[in-house]
Design an enzyme around this catalytic site. Sequence first.
Site, PDB file in Angstrom:
ATOM      1  N   THR A 599      53.587  84.451 -55.872  1.00  0.00           N
ATOM      2  CA  THR A 599      52.996  85.536 -55.083  1.00  0.00           C
ATOM      3  C   THR A 599      51.493  85.370 -54.914  1.00  0.00           C
ATOM      4  O   THR A 599      50.925  85.863 -53.940  1.00  0.00           O
ATOM      5  CB  THR A 599      53.283  86.898 -55.732  1.00  0.00           C
ATOM      6  OG1 THR A 599      52.775  86.898 -57.056  1.00  0.00           O
ATOM      7  CG2 THR A 599      54.771  87.183 -55.753  1.00  0.00           C
ATOM      8  N   CYS A 600      50.862  84.686 -55.848  1.00  0.00           N
ATOM      9  CA  CYS A 600      49.421  84.503 -55.730  1.00  0.00           C
ATOM     10  C   CYS A 600      49.067  83.656 -54.507  1.00  0.00           C
ATOM     11  O   CYS A 600      47.952  83.728 -53.997  1.00  0.00           O
ATOM     12  CB  CYS A 600      48.843  83.868 -56.992  1.00  0.00           C
ATOM     13  SG  CYS A 600      49.502  82.240 -57.367  1.00  0.00           S
ATOM     14  N   MET A 601      50.029  82.859 -54.029  1.00  0.00           N
ATOM     15  CA  MET A 601      49.801  82.015 -52.865  1.00  0.00           C
ATOM     16  C   MET A 601      50.672  82.404 -51.678  1.00  0.00           C
ATOM     17  O   MET A 601      50.715  81.687 -50.677  1.00  0.00           O
ATOM     18  CB  MET A 601      50.077  80.542 -53.233  1.00  0.00           C
ATOM     19  CG  MET A 601      49.167  79.982 -54.303  1.00  0.00           C
ATOM     20  SD  MET A 601      47.412  80.061 -53.853  1.00  0.00           S
ATOM     21  CE  MET A 601      47.372  78.931 -52.475  1.00  0.00           C
TER      22      MET A 601
END
Length: 632
Positions: A599-601
């Site tokens: 989710t960070c990317m």
Amino acid sequence: MRAVKQHVQAICNKEYISRLLDVLQRVPHPSASTNTTDTSSSDLLMVSSTCGLLLQLLDFLPEATGDVLNALAFKPKVLGMLWEWSQHRLTTAKASSVAMEDESNLLTMFCLVYHHLLMTVDNTEFYEDQYPFTLQQIRSMVERFKGAVYGLYWEPHISESSRRLRSTGTQLLNRLFERNCYREFAPPEAWLASDRYVGQVVSELDSATAMRMQDPNQELDDGLDKKYLTILQSVPFSLPFDVRVRILRYCISLDRNKLMDIPQNWVRCTIKRSRVVEDSYLELNSLGSDLKRTIQISFINQEGLQEAGIDGGGLFKEFVNTLSQQAFNPQYGLFCSTSEKLLFPNPQAEAAHGWAGTVDHLKLFEFLGRIVGKAIYDGILIELRMAPFFLRKMLGKEMFFDDLASLDPDLYKNLLFTKNYKGDFEDLALNFVVSEDILGEHRQTELVPGGTNIAVTADNVLRYKNLVSDYWLNRRIQQQSQAFMRGLSDLVKPEWIRMFSPDELQMIISGSVQKIDLQDLRANCVYGGGYSEEHESVQLFWKVVEEFEQEDREHLLMFVTSCSRPPLLGFKDLHPAFCIQKTSHSPEEADSRLPTASTCMNLLKLPSYSKPEDAKERILYAIRSGAGFELS
């Protein structure tokens, strides 16, 4: 001067005011006037002149304002007559010339009186009873007055009467727009300025944006004409939402440029995944407004080991979402939720949160205000649903009785019943106190000194209703709300977000409420690991997702980006872009594997499925249950 005022007071007694009001009551409605132009003009002149005398009286004796407005507002015949003549005037005159005529006194007086009445009219009376005007009449009112009022903001020089009409007309339009925010009676486009005016603002914004690219050191006032800033502060709903979002981002970009946010000034901190809230507060709270700078996060996993990778922005996005989910969770004790699971500050937060007795709970509210401000500042969407009344607080708006419906619908209905009660009030046995359970203990709070001994009667029931709503909406969460707003304003200037309605602010925090546009998502998707738009497994993925119900599409977006709502201005504004990456599984094992996400990317790691039924089953299982969720 004092002698003159005393002389005017002697002349302008209640009898004089009564005579002026009597004149207004005897003026026929336009529809009842003789069709001759002379008669109609004479009646209009009588109404306007009388309104002019009353306005002069209010200027010289402001203490008479309440009596005059009450006398006019609560006489439906008079108010209706003022509106019909106002409508007649607005229909027959050009918008730009309305305030240049003596009849502007009529329009100004109507705005003052109806605005005054709206302060006492609840939503049941406004929407169900349609008192004192029908919704169709109000829609016509908005259309007529916006043409007169908006135009005055574009005029370079206006008279004092025009300025007064602009002020009172703006107040009325804002009050009606706030009603529209409770329950829509006119669509957003009904409030917009003409295409010509909106086009001027967009052109100015495009020009300012281009100038900023050439000269990053320019100030906001050098970029946007002050006329447009005044419009944004006074009648922001006159401009489309997407234009105001662009202006918000423009303001933030100018502010960010002042930071000197170079790598040497970046803030680096280490957060244990088992102590996200605690470590975040200890590491970042002291930054204050410096939280605007780039923050680089390193995570310590459950085993106590530092996770690999360098934060290029994606990890911080993940951190903000994780922190928000934990700190705003009602179980943590700082916030609680309504029956619809919408958040607002917990009145008992001082004793209920996890650090009770060791950390000032108001400092925690300030910190969380900064975190929400940081999300807005950086354009990070977070899964928070705020109660409408608390969103209004965030916008600095005054609380009204009808806001209580979004906090406690049952209490709201009970107070409406009490307000309209026709029986003997002694049967209700109510006093000026409120009762509530505080950490398992039953307590009573007096609404006024000695409230325990003051019975609610037909004469004081309106005051009782207002004091009860004020207690629940304001008094018991005042300190927490003020602390949260102090933190929020450290990163986001109040005037930046006051361009928006409560629903629009919610969208700025957590994304668009529009249905997920798959064509837009697909057009702005990128691919990696050997995938491309033409790859068979990618084509299969999009075919499967097209069959999803809206709820599962939201699950997919949540799974990949940590937010179930799309970006405000479409997926072109999602950073990093939505990416589908091929996993390293062999073709033989791919159909049995679950997709995972970083989710960070905003990265979906998709096995190369070959069978539609396997792809649909595995994808739905993963996005509905969170299985296979992975952070990198």
